[in-house]
Design a protein around this motif. Structure first.
Motif, PDB file in Angstrom:
ATOM      1  N   ASP A 111     -10.954   6.088  -9.657  1.00  0.00           N
ATOM      2  CA  ASP A 111     -10.184   4.998  -7.916  1.00  0.00           C
ATOM      3  C   ASP A 111     -11.379   5.124  -7.529  1.00  0.00           C
ATOM      4  O   ASP A 111     -10.874   3.805  -6.937  1.00  0.00           O
ATOM      5  CB  ASP A 111      -9.064   5.929  -7.565  1.00  0.00           C
ATOM      6  CG  ASP A 111      -7.637   5.194  -8.134  1.00  0.00           C
ATOM      7  OD1 ASP A 111      -7.761   5.033  -8.903  1.00  0.00           O
ATOM      8  OD2 ASP A 111      -6.885   6.546  -7.564  1.00  0.00           O
ATOM      9  N   MET A 112     -12.592   5.338  -7.103  1.00  0.00           N
ATOM     10  CA  MET A 112     -13.288   5.034  -6.197  1.00  0.00           C
ATOM     11  C   MET A 112     -14.484   4.077  -6.329  1.00  0.00           C
ATOM     12  O   MET A 112     -15.431   2.715  -5.921  1.00  0.00           O
ATOM     13  CB  MET A 112     -15.016   6.293  -5.032  1.00  0.00           C
ATOM     14  CG  MET A 112     -13.250   6.787  -4.537  1.00  0.00           C
ATOM     15  SD  MET A 112     -14.374   9.066  -3.629  1.00  0.00           S
ATOM     16  CE  MET A 112     -15.351   8.202  -2.587  1.00  0.00           C
ATOM     17  N   LYS A 150       1.083  -1.178   0.064  1.00  0.00           N
ATOM     18  CA  LYS A 150      -0.200   0.190   0.130  1.00  0.00           C
ATOM     19  C   LYS A 150       0.631   1.144   0.186  1.00  0.00           C
ATOM     20  O   LYS A 150       0.552   2.314  -0.571  1.00  0.00           O
ATOM     21  CB  LYS A 150      -1.278  -0.264   1.252  1.00  0.00           C
ATOM     22  CG  LYS A 150      -2.152  -1.335   1.061  1.00  0.00           C
ATOM     23  CD  LYS A 150      -3.074  -1.054   2.064  1.00  0.00           C
ATOM     24  CE  LYS A 150      -4.172  -2.088   2.364  1.00  0.00           C
ATOM     25  NZ  LYS A 150      -5.261  -2.144   3.440  1.00  0.00           N
ATOM     26  N   GLN A 206      -3.690   9.851  -1.705  1.00  0.00           N
ATOM     27  CA  GLN A 206      -2.293   9.453  -2.327  1.00  0.00           C
ATOM     28  C   GLN A 206      -1.999  10.420  -3.818  1.00  0.00           C
ATOM     29  O   GLN A 206      -1.160  10.313  -4.350  1.00  0.00           O
ATOM     30  CB  GLN A 206      -2.783   7.911  -3.444  1.00  0.00           C
ATOM     31  CG  GLN A 206      -1.627   7.148  -4.470  1.00  0.00           C
ATOM     32  CD  GLN A 206      -2.405   6.445  -4.912  1.00  0.00           C
ATOM     33  OE1 GLN A 206      -3.249   6.172  -5.339  1.00  0.00           O
ATOM     34  NE2 GLN A 206      -1.511   5.458  -5.177  1.00  0.00           N
ATOM     35  N   PHE A 262      -5.290  -4.346  -8.437  1.00  0.00           N
ATOM     36  CA  PHE A 262      -5.583  -2.939  -7.788  1.00  0.00           C
ATOM     37  C   PHE A 262      -6.040  -3.126  -6.183  1.00  0.00           C
ATOM     38  O   PHE A 262      -5.759  -2.243  -6.075  1.00  0.00           O
ATOM     39  CB  PHE A 262      -6.074  -1.596  -8.524  1.00  0.00           C
ATOM     40  CG  PHE A 262      -5.510  -1.193  -9.883  1.00  0.00           C
ATOM     41  CD1 PHE A 262      -4.361  -0.545  -9.625  1.00  0.00           C
ATOM     42  CD2 PHE A 262      -5.096  -1.935 -11.340  1.00  0.00           C
ATOM     43  CE1 PHE A 262      -3.419  -0.176 -10.947  1.00  0.00           C
ATOM     44  CE2 PHE A 262      -4.967  -1.105 -12.398  1.00  0.00           C
ATOM     45  CZ  PHE A 262      -3.518  -0.804 -12.614  1.00  0.00           C
ATOM     46  N   THR A 263      -6.439  -3.867  -6.484  1.00  0.00           N
ATOM     47  CA  THR A 263      -8.022  -3.846  -4.658  1.00  0.00           C
ATOM     48  C   THR A 263      -6.121  -4.978  -4.456  1.00  0.00           C
ATOM     49  O   THR A 263      -6.344  -4.141  -2.561  1.00  0.00           O
ATOM     50  CB  THR A 263      -8.601  -4.871  -4.914  1.00  0.00           C
ATOM     51  OG1 THR A 263      -9.486  -4.309  -5.908  1.00  0.00           O
ATOM     52  CG2 THR A 263      -9.676  -5.039  -3.391  1.00  0.00           C
ATOM     53  N   ARG A 308     -11.845   0.841  -8.319  1.00  0.00           N
ATOM     54  CA  ARG A 308     -10.787   0.410  -7.927  1.00  0.00           C
ATOM     55  C   ARG A 308     -10.980  -0.219  -6.094  1.00  0.00           C
ATOM     56  O   ARG A 308      -9.999  -0.513  -5.259  1.00  0.00           O
ATOM     57  CB  ARG A 308      -9.309   0.757  -8.047  1.00  0.00           C
ATOM     58  CG  ARG A 308      -9.235   1.360  -9.416  1.00  0.00           C
ATOM     59  CD  ARG A 308      -7.843   1.617  -9.837  1.00  0.00           C
ATOM     60  NE  ARG A 308      -7.611   1.163 -11.249  1.00  0.00           N
ATOM     61  CZ  ARG A 308      -6.300   2.303 -12.160  1.00  0.00           C
ATOM     62  NH1 ARG A 308      -5.481   2.814 -10.988  1.00  0.00           N
ATOM     63  NH2 ARG A 308      -6.294   1.740 -12.645  1.00  0.00           N
ATOM     64  N   ARG A 314     -11.279   2.935  -3.602  1.00  0.00           N
ATOM     65  CA  ARG A 314     -10.723   3.355  -2.969  1.00  0.00           C
ATOM     66  C   ARG A 314     -11.576   4.104  -1.893  1.00  0.00           C
ATOM     67  O   ARG A 314     -13.027   4.694  -2.678  1.00  0.00           O
ATOM     68  CB  ARG A 314      -9.410   3.847  -3.694  1.00  0.00           C
ATOM     69  CG  ARG A 314      -8.858   2.916  -4.914  1.00  0.00           C
ATOM     70  CD  ARG A 314      -7.504   2.257  -3.920  1.00  0.00           C
ATOM     71  NE  ARG A 314      -6.956   4.101  -3.808  1.00  0.00           N
ATOM     72  CZ  ARG A 314      -6.192   4.346  -4.118  1.00  0.00           C
ATOM     73  NH1 ARG A 314      -5.401   4.052  -5.070  1.00  0.00           N
ATOM     74  NH2 ARG A 314      -5.197   5.479  -3.050  1.00  0.00           N
ATOM     75  N   SER A 315     -10.800   4.633  -0.996  1.00  0.00           N
ATOM     76  CA  SER A 315     -11.678   5.318  -0.296  1.00  0.00           C
ATOM     77  C   SER A 315     -11.258   6.924  -0.131  1.00  0.00           C
ATOM     78  O   SER A 315     -10.472   7.131  -0.868  1.00  0.00           O
ATOM     79  CB  SER A 315     -11.203   5.386   1.667  1.00  0.00           C
ATOM     80  OG  SER A 315     -10.525   5.942   1.767  1.00  0.00           O
ATOM     81  N   SER A 344      -8.661   7.812   0.997  1.00  0.00           N
ATOM     82  CA  SER A 344      -7.381   7.596   0.583  1.00  0.00           C
ATOM     83  C   SER A 344      -6.694   7.958  -0.885  1.00  0.00           C
ATOM     84  O   SER A 344      -5.458   8.651  -1.419  1.00  0.00           O
ATOM     85  CB  SER A 344      -7.574   6.280   0.582  1.00  0.00           C
ATOM     86  OG  SER A 344      -8.234   5.885  -0.516  1.00  0.00           O
ATOM     87  N   VAL A 345      -7.624   8.687  -1.837  1.00  0.00           N
ATOM     88  CA  VAL A 345      -7.100   8.843  -2.806  1.00  0.00           C
ATOM     89  C   VAL A 345      -6.946  10.639  -2.803  1.00  0.00           C
ATOM     90  O   VAL A 345      -5.456  10.192  -3.248  1.00  0.00           O
ATOM     91  CB  VAL A 345      -8.507   9.249  -4.411  1.00  0.00           C
ATOM     92  CG1 VAL A 345      -8.808   9.675  -5.075  1.00  0.00           C
ATOM     93  CG2 VAL A 345      -9.841   7.303  -4.352  1.00  0.00           C
ATOM     94  N   HIS A 366      -3.110  -5.114  -5.031  1.00  0.00           N
ATOM     95  CA  HIS A 366      -1.633  -4.371  -5.271  1.00  0.00           C
ATOM     96  C   HIS A 366      -0.556  -5.124  -5.328  1.00  0.00           C
ATOM     97  O   HIS A 366       0.205  -5.342  -4.942  1.00  0.00           O
ATOM     98  CB  HIS A 366      -0.974  -3.898  -3.584  1.00  0.00           C
ATOM     99  CG  HIS A 366      -2.951  -2.985  -3.030  1.00  0.00           C
ATOM    100  ND1 HIS A 366      -3.231  -1.370  -3.940  1.00  0.00           N
ATOM    101  CD2 HIS A 366      -3.520  -2.407  -2.356  1.00  0.00           C
ATOM    102  CE1 HIS A 366      -3.754  -0.495  -3.006  1.00  0.00           C
ATOM    103  NE2 HIS A 366      -4.093  -2.107  -2.415  1.00  0.00           N
TER     104      HIS A 366
END
Length: 211
Positions: A149-150, A58, A163, A93-94, A153, A155-156, A159-160, A96
């Motif tokens: 990404d949300m 991560k 990053q 991508f989940t 992938r 993602r929260s 987190s996006v 990684h």
């Protein structure tokens, strides 16, 4: 359309969310020769992190050139250039890391390779007949990346955003944007630029007619 002696490789670079994938598919649709066109994404060639603990995975900087398996990408492009099929990797991508699944890709006359750093590596760049850079405003790219990404992938929101601020934006300015100087064609505003897409399509047809 008769088979070409050597496939044409088109590289499409640009920041995350710039519209690279949209342009790749627009060109394929305009050329209207599905059997002769292969679209490849550099995202498939992220390094295999199977032996790396999840906590460390991560933390990987996925916008740095070192995150990609460039030798594998170069090798597989060369195989396609020599009319040999490949087993293209896929990336989860989940999790990684690289997936166990591969995609069988047959050789074709036109190979469109899109990705944030496809113009970064000189050896890969030298395999290309046409080099394109998609130049899209930072804010638009961030919004597109956030939505992707949300939705795709898992993602929260936090987190996006984290990053983007910690790696995506600085890596864009350090490594991706400078590759603009290698481009034959610079496309402003990505897939919304119909005029540029028409010009690209005309260029591709011109290259094909001279092969």
């Amino acid at each position: 359309m008769t088979q070409l002696d050597k496939p044409v490789i088109i590289g499409i670079a640009g920041g995350s969310g710039s519209g690279k994938t949209t342009i790749a598919h627009e060109i394929a649709d305009e050329i209207n020769a599905d059997d002769h066109i292969t679209i490849m994404t550099q995202d498939s060639y992220y390094k295999d992190n199977t032996g790396v603990p999840m906590a460390e995975r991560k933390k990987i900087n996925y916008d740095h050139p070192d995150a990609f398996d460039m030798p594998l990408l170069e090798d597989q492009l060369n195989q396609l250039l020599h009319r040999k099929p490949i087993e293209m990797p896929t990336y989860d991508f989940t999790a990684h890391t690289r997936s166990e699944k591969t995609i069988h890709v047959e050789p074709s006359d036109i190979i469109i390779l899109e990705g944030i750093l496809v113009l970064f590596n000189e050896a890969i760049r030298n395999l290309m007949d046409i080099k394109v850079y998609v130049d899209t405003d930072d804010d638009i790219r961030f919004i597109r990346r956030l939505e992707r990404d949300m939705k795709e992938r898992g993602r929260s929101l936090d987190s996006v955003i984290n990053q983007y601020l910690s790696t995506v934006k600085p890596m864009y300015h350090q490594f991706i944007e400078p590759t603009k100087r290698y481009a034959d064609i610079i496309v402003p505003e990505g897939g919304e630029n119909d005029v540029a897409i028409d010009m690209l399509t005309t260029k591709v047809r011109s290259v094909l007619s001279h092969k």
